[in-house]
Design a protein around this motif. Structure first.
Motif, PDB file in Angstrom:
ATOM      1  N   GLU A  30     -10.839  19.859   0.620  1.00  0.00           N
ATOM      2  CA  GLU A  30     -10.100  18.753   0.016  1.00  0.00           C
ATOM      3  C   GLU A  30      -8.857  18.407   0.830  1.00  0.00           C
ATOM      4  OE1 GLU A  30     -10.973  16.828  -2.452  1.00  0.00           O
ATOM      5  OE2 GLU A  30     -12.839  17.932  -2.736  1.00  0.00           O
ATOM      6  N   TYR A  31      -8.170  19.417   1.351  1.00  0.00           N
ATOM      7  CA  TYR A  31      -7.006  19.147   2.185  1.00  0.00           C
ATOM      8  C   TYR A  31      -7.434  18.429   3.466  1.00  0.00           C
ATOM      9  CZ  TYR A  31      -5.041  22.948  -0.703  1.00  0.00           C
ATOM     10  OH  TYR A  31      -4.645  23.752  -1.737  1.00  0.00           O
ATOM     11  N   ALA A  32      -8.526  18.904   4.058  1.00  0.00           N
ATOM     12  CA  ALA A  32      -9.006  18.301   5.300  1.00  0.00           C
ATOM     13  C   ALA A  32      -9.401  16.845   5.083  1.00  0.00           C
ATOM     14  CB  ALA A  32     -10.198  19.095   5.836  1.00  0.00           C
ATOM     15  N   ARG A  33      -9.968  16.543   3.937  1.00  0.00           N
ATOM     16  CA  ARG A  33     -10.361  15.165   3.646  1.00  0.00           C
ATOM     17  C   ARG A  33      -9.154  14.244   3.558  1.00  0.00           C
ATOM     18  NH1 ARG A  33     -15.047  15.925  -1.045  1.00  0.00           N
ATOM     19  NH2 ARG A  33     -16.821  16.172   0.392  1.00  0.00           N
ATOM     20  N   VAL A  60     -20.092   4.957   7.979  1.00  0.00           N
ATOM     21  CA  VAL A  60     -19.203   5.833   7.233  1.00  0.00           C
ATOM     22  C   VAL A  60     -18.944   7.101   8.031  1.00  0.00           C
ATOM     23  CG1 VAL A  60     -18.931   7.184   5.124  1.00  0.00           C
ATOM     24  CG2 VAL A  60     -20.018   4.938   5.036  1.00  0.00           C
ATOM     25  N   PRO A  61     -17.688   7.491   8.229  1.00  0.00           N
ATOM     26  CA  PRO A  61     -17.368   8.700   9.000  1.00  0.00           C
ATOM     27  C   PRO A  61     -17.984   9.950   8.400  1.00  0.00           C
ATOM     28  CG  PRO A  61     -15.409   7.368   8.597  1.00  0.00           C
ATOM     29  CD  PRO A  61     -16.502   6.784   7.748  1.00  0.00           C
ATOM     30  N   ALA A  62     -18.287  10.917   9.245  1.00  0.00           N
ATOM     31  CA  ALA A  62     -18.840  12.177   8.789  1.00  0.00           C
ATOM     32  C   ALA A  62     -17.777  13.018   8.097  1.00  0.00           C
ATOM     33  CB  ALA A  62     -19.420  12.937   9.981  1.00  0.00           C
ATOM     34  N   GLU A  63     -18.228  14.086   7.452  1.00  0.00           N
ATOM     35  CA  GLU A  63     -17.298  15.011   6.812  1.00  0.00           C
ATOM     36  C   GLU A  63     -16.346  15.571   7.863  1.00  0.00           C
ATOM     37  OE1 GLU A  63     -16.013  15.660   3.783  1.00  0.00           O
ATOM     38  OE2 GLU A  63     -17.892  16.464   2.973  1.00  0.00           O
ATOM     39  N   PRO A  64     -15.054  15.614   7.556  1.00  0.00           N
ATOM     40  CA  PRO A  64     -14.089  16.071   8.567  1.00  0.00           C
ATOM     41  C   PRO A  64     -14.185  17.567   8.838  1.00  0.00           C
ATOM     42  CG  PRO A  64     -13.009  15.781   6.456  1.00  0.00           C
ATOM     43  CD  PRO A  64     -14.405  15.252   6.293  1.00  0.00           C
ATOM     44  N   GLU A  65     -13.739  17.968  10.007  1.00  0.00           N
ATOM     45  CA  GLU A  65     -13.607  19.381  10.325  1.00  0.00           C
ATOM     46  C   GLU A  65     -12.427  19.951   9.539  1.00  0.00           C
ATOM     47  OE1 GLU A  65     -15.603  21.149  12.239  1.00  0.00           O
ATOM     48  OE2 GLU A  65     -16.864  19.443  12.797  1.00  0.00           O
ATOM     49  N   LEU A  66     -12.532  21.202   9.182  1.00  0.00           N
ATOM     50  CA  LEU A  66     -11.445  21.826   8.429  1.00  0.00           C
ATOM     51  C   LEU A  66     -10.169  21.926   9.257  1.00  0.00           C
ATOM     52  CD1 LEU A  66     -13.222  24.692   6.456  1.00  0.00           C
ATOM     53  CD2 LEU A  66     -12.385  22.516   5.583  1.00  0.00           C
ATOM     54  N   GLY A  67     -10.322  22.180  10.547  1.00  0.00           N
ATOM     55  CA  GLY A  67      -9.143  22.287  11.403  1.00  0.00           C
ATOM     56  C   GLY A  67      -8.236  23.395  10.919  1.00  0.00           C
ATOM     57  N   ALA A  68      -6.987  23.060  10.672  1.00  0.00           N
ATOM     58  CA  ALA A  68      -6.010  24.057  10.260  1.00  0.00           C
ATOM     59  C   ALA A  68      -6.093  24.371   8.766  1.00  0.00           C
ATOM     60  CB  ALA A  68      -4.605  23.578  10.607  1.00  0.00           C
ATOM     61  N   ALA A 100      -4.230  15.235  -7.670  1.00  0.00           N
ATOM     62  CA  ALA A 100      -3.020  16.032  -7.482  1.00  0.00           C
ATOM     63  C   ALA A 100      -2.716  16.246  -6.006  1.00  0.00           C
ATOM     64  CB  ALA A 100      -3.172  17.384  -8.193  1.00  0.00           C
ATOM     65  N   ILE A 101      -3.731  16.585  -5.232  1.00  0.00           N
ATOM     66  CA  ILE A 101      -3.536  16.804  -3.798  1.00  0.00           C
ATOM     67  C   ILE A 101      -3.053  15.535  -3.115  1.00  0.00           C
ATOM     68  CG2 ILE A 101      -4.700  17.325  -1.608  1.00  0.00           C
ATOM     69  CD1 ILE A 101      -6.693  19.003  -3.270  1.00  0.00           C
ATOM     70  N   SER A 102      -3.752  14.432  -3.374  1.00  0.00           N
ATOM     71  CA  SER A 102      -3.426  13.186  -2.670  1.00  0.00           C
ATOM     72  C   SER A 102      -2.078  12.621  -3.112  1.00  0.00           C
ATOM     73  CB  SER A 102      -4.545  12.159  -2.859  1.00  0.00           C
ATOM     74  OG  SER A 102      -4.860  11.965  -4.230  1.00  0.00           O
ATOM     75  N   HIS A 103      -1.653  12.922  -4.335  1.00  0.00           N
ATOM     76  CA  HIS A 103      -0.309  12.515  -4.772  1.00  0.00           C
ATOM     77  C   HIS A 103       0.752  13.242  -3.951  1.00  0.00           C
ATOM     78  CE1 HIS A 103       3.000  11.516  -7.605  1.00  0.00           C
ATOM     79  NE2 HIS A 103       3.423  12.730  -7.279  1.00  0.00           N
ATOM     80  N   GLU A 104       0.620  14.559  -3.823  1.00  0.00           N
ATOM     81  CA  GLU A 104       1.601  15.317  -3.039  1.00  0.00           C
ATOM     82  C   GLU A 104       1.553  14.919  -1.566  1.00  0.00           C
ATOM     83  OE1 GLU A 104       3.875  16.872  -4.518  1.00  0.00           O
ATOM     84  OE2 GLU A 104       2.918  16.853  -6.492  1.00  0.00           O
ATOM     85  N   TRP A 105       0.364  14.622  -1.059  1.00  0.00           N
ATOM     86  CA  TRP A 105       0.242  14.149   0.326  1.00  0.00           C
ATOM     87  C   TRP A 105       0.956  12.815   0.490  1.00  0.00           C
ATOM     88  CZ3 TRP A 105      -3.174  17.872   2.451  1.00  0.00           C
ATOM     89  CH2 TRP A 105      -3.265  17.855   3.853  1.00  0.00           C
ATOM     90  N   GLY A 106       0.937  12.015  -0.578  1.00  0.00           N
ATOM     91  CA  GLY A 106       1.662  10.757  -0.552  1.00  0.00           C
ATOM     92  C   GLY A 106       3.140  10.961  -0.321  1.00  0.00           C
ATOM     93  N   HIS A 107       3.695  12.033  -0.883  1.00  0.00           N
ATOM     94  CA  HIS A 107       5.104  12.338  -0.638  1.00  0.00           C
ATOM     95  C   HIS A 107       5.339  12.684   0.831  1.00  0.00           C
ATOM     96  CE1 HIS A 107       6.338  11.905  -4.692  1.00  0.00           C
ATOM     97  NE2 HIS A 107       5.701  12.963  -5.161  1.00  0.00           N
TER      98      HIS A 107
END
Length: 234
Positions: A42-45, A29-37, A123-130
Motif C-alpha cells: 500500500e505504501y509503494a502504491r 495501465v501501469p503495472a503493480e509498483p515495485e516495493l522498493g524501500a 488513512a495512508i493516502s491522507h498522511e501522504w497528502g501531508h
C-alpha cells in the motif's frame, strides 16, 4: 459501464462496452509498483502514484523518509517531532521535521475491521497528502488572513482531497473498485470533527460532510481540484 482511461496527463472517466477497445486502454495501465524501500504494498502504491503525478507535472518529487509503526503499549516514544506520550497520542500522523509518517501498529486492523479494507488506504493516502504539502510548502500559519497562510482545517481537508486523487488513480489502475470507495466515505464521515469544533482550532479537520466532500473533489477533479500547484523550480 463506467471505466477509466489515462490520456497522457490524467485519468479520465468514460463509458463503453467494446471488449477490444477496452483491452487496448487497459494495456496502458501501469503495472503493480515495485516495493522498493517499502515493505508494505500500500505504501509503494501511494508512492508510485505521486511519483507519476510529479513526473507528468515536470516537478521534483521526494518520497517520505520513512513510514514507521509504533505500539501504544510502548508509549512514551520519541519521534522526529518530539516525545509522544499517552496524553498527546495520535494513531496516525505526519512529522514535517523528519518527513516521516507514523502509524500505531493496531490501527490498521481496527480501521479495516470497522470500515473495510479501503479505509486503510484512505488513512495512508491522507498522511501522504501531508507529505506532499511539506514538499510544496503548504503549512499552517498563526494568522492566515494576514500572512496568506492556511488554517489547520484547510490543511486537513486538502489532505483528504489528495486521498481522493489517490483513489481516482487506484480505481483506474484496478487496485480498487468503485465499491471500495464506500469504505473511504464511511471512515471520512465517522472521523469528522465534533459539532462544537471551531473552524480555526488547531485540532480542526472538518466535519464528516466536509471531509467526504474534500475526498470526492480529489476523486473527481484530481490535483487541480485540490488547488495543488507544483513548484517546478527555476
Amino acid at each position: 459501464i463506467q471505466h477509466y482511461w489515462h490520456d497522457g496527463a490524467r485519468w479520465r472517466w468514460f463509458f463503453g462496452s467494446d471488449a477490444a477497445y477496452l483491452a487496448g486502454l487497459q494495456a496502458q495501465v501501469p503495472a503493480e509498483p515495485e516495493l522498493g524501500a517499502y515493505e508494505d504494498l500500500e505504501y509503494a502504491r501511494v508512492n508510485d502514484i505521486w511519483t507519476s503525478i510529479y513526473d507528468e507535472a515536470g516537478a521534483t518529487y521526494r518520497p517520505p523518509n520513512d513510514v514507521n509503526t509504533f505500539s501504544y503499549l510502548d508509549l512514551p516514544i520519541q519521534t522526529g517531532c518530539g516525545r509522544m506520550s499517552e496524553e498527546d497520542y495520535a494513531e496516525a500522523f505526519y512529522c514535517r521535521l523528519d518527513e516521516e509518517i507514523y502509524f500505531e501498529s493496531n490501527f490498521r486492523d481496527i480501521i479495516k475491521r470497522q470500515f473495510g479494507d479501503y479505509a486503510w488506504s484512505f488513512a495512508i493516502s491522507h498522511e501522504w497528502g501531508h507529505h506532499i504539502q511539506s514538499i510544496e510548502g503548504v503549512e499552517v500559519s498563526d494568522n492566515p488572513e494576514i500572512d496568506d497562510g492556511y488554517y489547520q482545517i484547510e490543511i486537513e481537508l486538502q489532505a483528504d482531497c489528495m486521498a481522493g486523487v489517490f483513489a481516482q488513480e487506484s480505481v483506474a489502475r484496478d487496485w480498487a473498485t468503485i465499491a471500495d470507495l464506500n469504505d473511504a466515505y464511511q471512515v471520512a464521515l465517522f472521523i469528522g470533527d465534533r459539532p462544537d469544533t471551531q473552524f480555526d482550532a488547531r485540532t480542526a479537520h472538518g466535519n464528516g460532510e466536509q471531509r467526504q466532500l474534500a475526498f470526492t473533489t480529489g476523486l473527481e477533479d484530481g490535483v487541480f481540484g485540490c488547488n495543488l500547484l507544483f513548484d517546478r523550480g527555476s
